[in-house]
Design a protein around this motif. Structure first.
Motif, PDB file in Angstrom:
ATOM      1  N   UNK A   1       0.819  -1.211   0.000  1.00  0.00           N
ATOM      2  CA  UNK A   1       0.000   0.000   0.000  1.00  0.00           C
ATOM      3  C   UNK A   1       0.855   1.265   0.000  1.00  0.00           C
ATOM      4  N   UNK A   2       1.963   1.241   0.709  1.00  0.00           N
ATOM      5  CA  UNK A   2       2.848   2.409   0.737  1.00  0.00           C
ATOM      6  C   UNK A   2       3.411   2.674  -0.656  1.00  0.00           C
ATOM      7  N   UNK A   3       3.788   1.626  -1.363  1.00  0.00           N
ATOM      8  CA  UNK A   3       4.332   1.767  -2.709  1.00  0.00           C
ATOM      9  C   UNK A   3       3.271   2.295  -3.676  1.00  0.00           C
ATOM     10  N   UNK A   4       2.056   1.768  -3.570  1.00  0.00           N
ATOM     11  CA  UNK A   4       0.964   2.248  -4.421  1.00  0.00           C
ATOM     12  C   UNK A   4       0.689   3.715  -4.140  1.00  0.00           C
ATOM     13  N   UNK A   5       0.637   4.093  -2.854  1.00  0.00           N
ATOM     14  CA  UNK A   5       0.391   5.495  -2.508  1.00  0.00           C
ATOM     15  C   UNK A   5       1.514   6.408  -2.979  1.00  0.00           C
ATOM     16  N   UNK A   6       2.749   5.922  -2.964  1.00  0.00           N
ATOM     17  CA  UNK A   6       3.874   6.699  -3.478  1.00  0.00           C
ATOM     18  C   UNK A   6       3.702   6.976  -4.976  1.00  0.00           C
ATOM     19  N   UNK A   7       3.306   5.951  -5.729  1.00  0.00           N
ATOM     20  CA  UNK A   7       3.110   6.146  -7.168  1.00  0.00           C
ATOM     21  C   UNK A   7       1.885   7.002  -7.464  1.00  0.00           C
TER      22      UNK A   7
ATOM     23  N   UNK B   1       1.405   3.360 -15.636  1.00  0.00           N
ATOM     24  CA  UNK B   1       1.706   1.962 -15.965  1.00  0.00           C
ATOM     25  C   UNK B   1       2.146   1.210 -14.706  1.00  0.00           C
ATOM     26  N   UNK B   2       2.955   1.843 -13.889  1.00  0.00           N
ATOM     27  CA  UNK B   2       3.387   1.211 -12.633  1.00  0.00           C
ATOM     28  C   UNK B   2       2.202   0.959 -11.706  1.00  0.00           C
ATOM     29  N   UNK B   3       1.277   1.899 -11.639  1.00  0.00           N
ATOM     30  CA  UNK B   3       0.111   1.726 -10.783  1.00  0.00           C
ATOM     31  C   UNK B   3      -0.755   0.555 -11.223  1.00  0.00           C
ATOM     32  N   UNK B   4      -0.952   0.410 -12.520  1.00  0.00           N
ATOM     33  CA  UNK B   4      -1.730  -0.727 -13.019  1.00  0.00           C
ATOM     34  C   UNK B   4      -1.039  -2.028 -12.633  1.00  0.00           C
ATOM     35  N   UNK B   5       0.250  -2.093 -12.842  1.00  0.00           N
ATOM     36  CA  UNK B   5       0.997  -3.302 -12.483  1.00  0.00           C
ATOM     37  C   UNK B   5       0.961  -3.588 -10.994  1.00  0.00           C
ATOM     38  N   UNK B   6       1.106  -2.556 -10.175  1.00  0.00           N
ATOM     39  CA  UNK B   6       1.075  -2.745  -8.725  1.00  0.00           C
ATOM     40  C   UNK B   6      -0.300  -3.193  -8.242  1.00  0.00           C
ATOM     41  N   UNK B   7      -1.352  -2.619  -8.821  1.00  0.00           N
ATOM     42  CA  UNK B   7      -2.701  -3.032  -8.432  1.00  0.00           C
ATOM     43  C   UNK B   7      -2.968  -4.482  -8.819  1.00  0.00           C
ATOM     44  N   UNK B   8      -2.526  -4.875 -10.004  1.00  0.00           N
ATOM     45  CA  UNK B   8      -2.710  -6.269 -10.418  1.00  0.00           C
ATOM     46  C   UNK B   8      -1.868  -7.210  -9.567  1.00  0.00           C
ATOM     47  N   UNK B   9      -0.662  -6.806  -9.230  1.00  0.00           N
ATOM     48  CA  UNK B   9       0.198  -7.638  -8.393  1.00  0.00           C
ATOM     49  C   UNK B   9      -0.366  -7.789  -6.986  1.00  0.00           C
ATOM     50  N   UNK B  10      -1.115  -6.794  -6.538  1.00  0.00           N
ATOM     51  CA  UNK B  10      -1.715  -6.834  -5.208  1.00  0.00           C
ATOM     52  C   UNK B  10      -3.025  -7.623  -5.196  1.00  0.00           C
ATOM     53  N   UNK B  11      -3.455  -8.092  -6.362  1.00  0.00           N
ATOM     54  CA  UNK B  11      -4.670  -8.896  -6.452  1.00  0.00           C
ATOM     55  C   UNK B  11      -5.937  -8.091  -6.629  1.00  0.00           C
TER      56      UNK B  11
ATOM     57  N   UNK C   1     -11.331   1.535 -18.641  1.00  0.00           N
ATOM     58  CA  UNK C   1     -10.991   2.852 -18.102  1.00  0.00           C
ATOM     59  C   UNK C   1      -9.515   3.160 -18.313  1.00  0.00           C
ATOM     60  N   UNK C   2      -8.666   2.194 -18.009  1.00  0.00           N
ATOM     61  CA  UNK C   2      -7.222   2.397 -18.178  1.00  0.00           C
ATOM     62  C   UNK C   2      -6.885   2.617 -19.644  1.00  0.00           C
ATOM     63  N   UNK C   3      -7.545   1.880 -20.532  1.00  0.00           N
ATOM     64  CA  UNK C   3      -7.311   2.041 -21.968  1.00  0.00           C
ATOM     65  C   UNK C   3      -7.701   3.420 -22.471  1.00  0.00           C
ATOM     66  N   UNK C   4      -8.845   3.930 -21.997  1.00  0.00           N
ATOM     67  CA  UNK C   4      -9.291   5.266 -22.410  1.00  0.00           C
ATOM     68  C   UNK C   4      -8.328   6.324 -21.873  1.00  0.00           C
ATOM     69  N   UNK C   5      -7.937   6.196 -20.595  1.00  0.00           N
ATOM     70  CA  UNK C   5      -6.992   7.152 -20.017  1.00  0.00           C
ATOM     71  C   UNK C   5      -5.652   7.119 -20.762  1.00  0.00           C
ATOM     72  N   UNK C   6      -5.211   5.921 -21.117  1.00  0.00           N
ATOM     73  CA  UNK C   6      -3.956   5.788 -21.851  1.00  0.00           C
ATOM     74  C   UNK C   6      -4.054   6.435 -23.228  1.00  0.00           C
ATOM     75  N   UNK C   7      -5.175   6.227 -23.906  1.00  0.00           N
ATOM     76  CA  UNK C   7      -5.352   6.823 -25.236  1.00  0.00           C
ATOM     77  C   UNK C   7      -5.336   8.349 -25.154  1.00  0.00           C
TER      78      UNK C   7
END
Length: 117
Positions: free
Chosen positions: A2-8, A53-63, A70-76
């Protein structure tokens, strides 16, 4: 984790602030036709991309579930912003519609992030 996610998240917000702040700083020059893309706007957009991109990966890694649409639209939207800022970064004067588009898309990205649940 959670600390890492909040940092990003904090770094992502700093990127948004740099991009939107650069646009808002240029609003007076926008009216006179002398606006330009500031280096901080490019750095802010790149920061948003990397931290997002790091946040998406961290959220997926955290389960956690990630809303891929939403992520695709924001990325576009961010890719369009990044493209406009990168292409126009060396021009002495940027046309008002281009600068306005960058500001509008930045605000749109903020609204997508906060209102799309």
């Amino acid at each position: 984790m959670d600390v890492l996610i909040n940092l990003f998240v904090a770094l992502h917000i700093i990127g948004i602030a740099a991009l939107l702040g650069g646009f808002l700083f240029q609003t007076k020059a926008l009216r006179t036709g002398g606006a330009r893309m500031l280096p901080g706007m490019l750095h802010g957009a790149i920061t948003m991309l990397v931290t997002g991109v790091c946040l998406v990966g961290l959220h997926q890694a955290d389960g956690n579930e990630v809303n891929n649409l939403k992520i695709g639209v924001k990325l576009a939207v961010l890719v369009v912003i990044l493209g406009l800022v990168y292409v126009k970064r060396d021009e002495a004067k940027v046309p008002s519609p281009v600068m306005g588009t960058v500001g509008l898309l930045t605000v749109l990205n903020i609204f997508i992030a906060t209102l799309w649940t």
